[in-house]
Design a protein around this motif. Structure first.
Motif, short mmCIF file in Angstrom:
data_model
loop_
_atom_site.label_atom_id
_atom_site.label_comp_id
_atom_site.label_asym_id
_atom_site.label_seq_id
_atom_site.Cartn_x
_atom_site.Cartn_y
_atom_site.Cartn_z
N VAL A 41 -3.76 7.96 17.83
CA VAL A 41 -4.47 7.64 16.59
C VAL A 41 -4.91 8.90 15.88
CG1 VAL A 41 -5.19 5.35 17.39
CG2 VAL A 41 -6.71 7.31 17.73
N HIS A 42 -5.25 9.92 16.64
CA HIS A 42 -5.60 11.19 16.00
C HIS A 42 -4.42 11.73 15.21
CE1 HIS A 42 -7.23 15.26 15.44
NE2 HIS A 42 -6.01 15.65 15.71
N ASN A 43 -3.27 11.79 15.84
CA ASN A 43 -2.10 12.34 15.16
C ASN A 43 -1.68 11.50 13.96
OD1 ASN A 43 -2.02 14.47 16.96
ND2 ASN A 43 -0.41 13.59 18.24
N ALA A 44 -1.95 10.19 14.02
CA ALA A 44 -1.60 9.32 12.91
C ALA A 44 -2.61 9.39 11.77
CB ALA A 44 -1.48 7.88 13.40
N GLN A 45 -3.89 9.59 12.10
CA GLN A 45 -4.95 9.48 11.10
C GLN A 45 -5.41 10.81 10.52
OE1 GLN A 45 -8.13 7.34 13.05
NE2 GLN A 45 -7.00 5.41 13.13
N ILE A 46 -5.17 11.91 11.22
CA ILE A 46 -5.68 13.21 10.76
C ILE A 46 -4.49 14.11 10.38
CG2 ILE A 46 -7.20 15.14 11.28
CD1 ILE A 46 -8.59 12.43 11.43
N PRO A 47 -4.12 14.13 9.13
CA PRO A 47 -2.95 14.92 8.71
C PRO A 47 -3.14 16.41 8.99
CG PRO A 47 -3.65 13.39 6.98
CD PRO A 47 -4.74 13.40 8.01
N GLY A 48 -2.07 17.04 9.44
CA GLY A 48 -2.09 18.48 9.65
C GLY A 48 -2.77 18.94 10.92
N GLU A 49 -3.16 18.01 11.79
CA GLU A 49 -3.83 18.39 13.03
C GLU A 49 -3.12 17.79 14.25
OE1 GLU A 49 -8.00 17.97 13.51
OE2 GLU A 49 -8.51 18.91 11.60
N THR A 50 -1.83 17.80 14.26
CA THR A 50 -1.08 17.20 15.37
C THR A 50 -1.38 17.90 16.68
OG1 THR A 50 0.69 16.54 13.88
CG2 THR A 50 1.21 16.62 16.23
N LEU A 51 -1.74 17.12 17.67
CA LEU A 51 -2.03 17.64 19.01
C LEU A 51 -0.90 17.30 19.95
CD1 LEU A 51 -5.79 16.62 19.22
CD2 LEU A 51 -4.92 18.96 19.37
N ARG A 52 -0.73 18.18 20.96
CA ARG A 52 0.32 17.99 21.97
C ARG A 52 -0.20 17.19 23.16
NH1 ARG A 52 1.82 22.55 24.52
NH2 ARG A 52 0.31 23.99 23.57
N GLU A 53 0.66 16.38 23.72
CA GLU A 53 0.28 15.53 24.85
C GLU A 53 0.53 16.26 26.17
OE1 GLU A 53 1.24 11.05 26.63
OE2 GLU A 53 2.32 11.84 24.89
N GLY A 54 -0.37 16.02 27.13
CA GLY A 54 -0.14 16.49 28.49
C GLY A 54 -0.84 17.79 28.81
N ALA A 55 -2.03 17.73 29.42
CA ALA A 55 -2.81 18.93 29.71
C ALA A 55 -2.16 19.80 30.78
CB ALA A 55 -4.23 18.55 30.15
#
Length: 429
Positions: free
Chosen positions: A385-399
């Protein structure tokens, strides 16, 4: 209630009795002494390696009961690294004398405002001159009075339901094996914030002093405390030059090579920039491979941001409850430089109009694991939801790592009820 104050004088313990009702009048069945409890095996990063015992093994001569800030400082200043226990009775006030007690001769706040009014000084240069020098000297005096170093192999614990510290700053710096439990920590109120006209487009007031700082220390257990702004919330602070006269810094900072910390069953309430793990993107030489912190069963209530903000560390945040304020919410988890945050089975209560995508905030490109979290009672993939709702702030999955140091793990549906009723000072069991 009768209690004793224990002071080490050379090798001799001096016991000062305080009169009051007899102990028999308040007799209860004997149970484990909370002051000698140790962090259970497997309970977060602070249990790694040698574990965290604090002062559990302290001799009777190194058990101190204190009722004033001066007694507290003296108990922590007693020489030696042998285990010690400091029991806090009532509320210790580090600034009982008021701000005037720290003012350098010649400091005049009205003159400070007149000298550095943007209409006079502008916004291009940092402030300097006699009043700024006097402000800095006053701030130094306050810092010396309210900061106290906690030695290695120490347990600091509040006695009963109403123990705490107002206006003090616990410095856990460069030591190993510390426990802090059952205290209500009211944030220090900076008497002398600095005006920085170059901070942002319209300048800002910057303050010092966190309630607690873990700096370069290892094996620290912070448990069942309440961190709050208390009688001085930000809403009560005045404004000058069009900006809030900010007199608070953080509630808890874990910084500068600190490592192996467990913060459990605490309440962090009514604060802006709350909990920072790692203080600088440029601190890789000291922080890389460290800042391993576990946060579990904590309540973050009416917290604006930094719950926590993370740089470098492998941080395990699970079974926490986040209750966002009705207005002003910015984010909960700040994903910072080279961080490796795992956020699982937490519960979030967000007000109407606040999207779930705001729970995460991208400060730098770093991976994050989110799984099993609830928002307003519904399962939500926080990363998606973060990646869908906050443009330009794509986060990577998997710590890139899997936490193994967990004891009790509750289903997220149960977290609000459990945490809200059991976290914080005065609720030790």
């Amino acid at each position: 209630m009768r209690h004793t104050r224990l002071w080490a004088v050379g090798a001799t313990a001096l016991v000062l009795s305080v009169t009051g009702p007899t102990a028999a009048a308040h007799a209860r069945p004997a149970g484990p002494d909370p002051a000698r409890q140790t962090l259970p095996a497997g309970d977060g990063w602070a249990s790694d390696g040698t574990g965290t015992r604090g002062g559990a093994a302290a001799d009777a001569s190194r058990v101190f009961t204190v009722t004033t800030w001066e007694e507290f400082r003296a108990a922590l200043a007693v020489a030696g690294t042998e285990p010690r226990i400091v029991k806090v009775v009532g509320t210790l006030n580090a600034t009982a004398a008021g701000c005037a007690a720290f003012e350098a001769p010649g400091y005049d706040f009205d003159q400070y405002l007149a000298d550095y009014d943007p209409a006079v000084w502008g916004y291009e240069n940092e402030v300097s001159g006699p009043q700024e020098d006097l402000r800095a000297a006053s701030a130094t005096a306050q810092g010396k009075a309210i900061k106290v170093r906690v030695p290695a192999n120490t347990t600091v614990i509040g006695v009963g339901r109403n123990a705490g510290i107002t206006g003090g700053s616990l410095q856990i710096q460069g030591v190993d094996n510390v426990v802090v439990r059952n205290l209500t920590m009211e944030s220090p109120l900076d008497c002398f914030p600095q005006w920085d006209p170059t901070d942002g487009a319209t300048g800002a007031w910057n303050s010092e002093y966190d309630s607690m700082v873990v700096h370069g220390s290892t094996h620290v257990w912070i448990d069942h405390n309440t961190f709050t702004d208390g009688a001085h919330p930000d809403s009560s602070l005045p404004s000058y030059f069009g900006e809030i006269y900010q007199q608070h810094d953080g509630e808890l900072d874990i910084v500068r090579g600190a490592d192996l910390v467990t913060a459990s069953w605490n309440v962090f309430a009514d604060h802006d920039k709350t909990l920072m793990i790692g203080n600088s993107d440029g601190a890789g030489a000291t922080d890389r491979g460290k800042l391993r912190v576990t946060l579990h069963h904590n309540l973050f209530k009416n917290v604006i941001e930094r719950a926590p903000r993370v740089r470098f560390g492998k941080v395990d945040a699970y079974n926490n409850h986040f209750v966002a304020p009705a207005s002003g919410y910015v984010y909960s988890f700040g994903i910072g430089f080279e961080s490796q945050l795992v956020a699982e089975k937490n519960a979030f209560t967000l007000p109407a109009g606040v999207p779930a995508g705001k729970v995460l905030k991208k400060w730098s490109d770093a991976p994050v694991t989110t799984a099993g979290n609830l928002v307003n009672g519904a399962a939500v993939d926080l990363l998606a939801v973060h990646n869908a709702q906050i443009p330009g702030e794509t986060l990577r999955e998997g710590a890139g790592w899997t936490p193994s140091l967990r004891t009790r793990v509750d289903v997220p549906q149960a977290v609000p009820g459990i945490v809200d009723h059991c976290a914080g000072a005065g609720r030790l069991r």
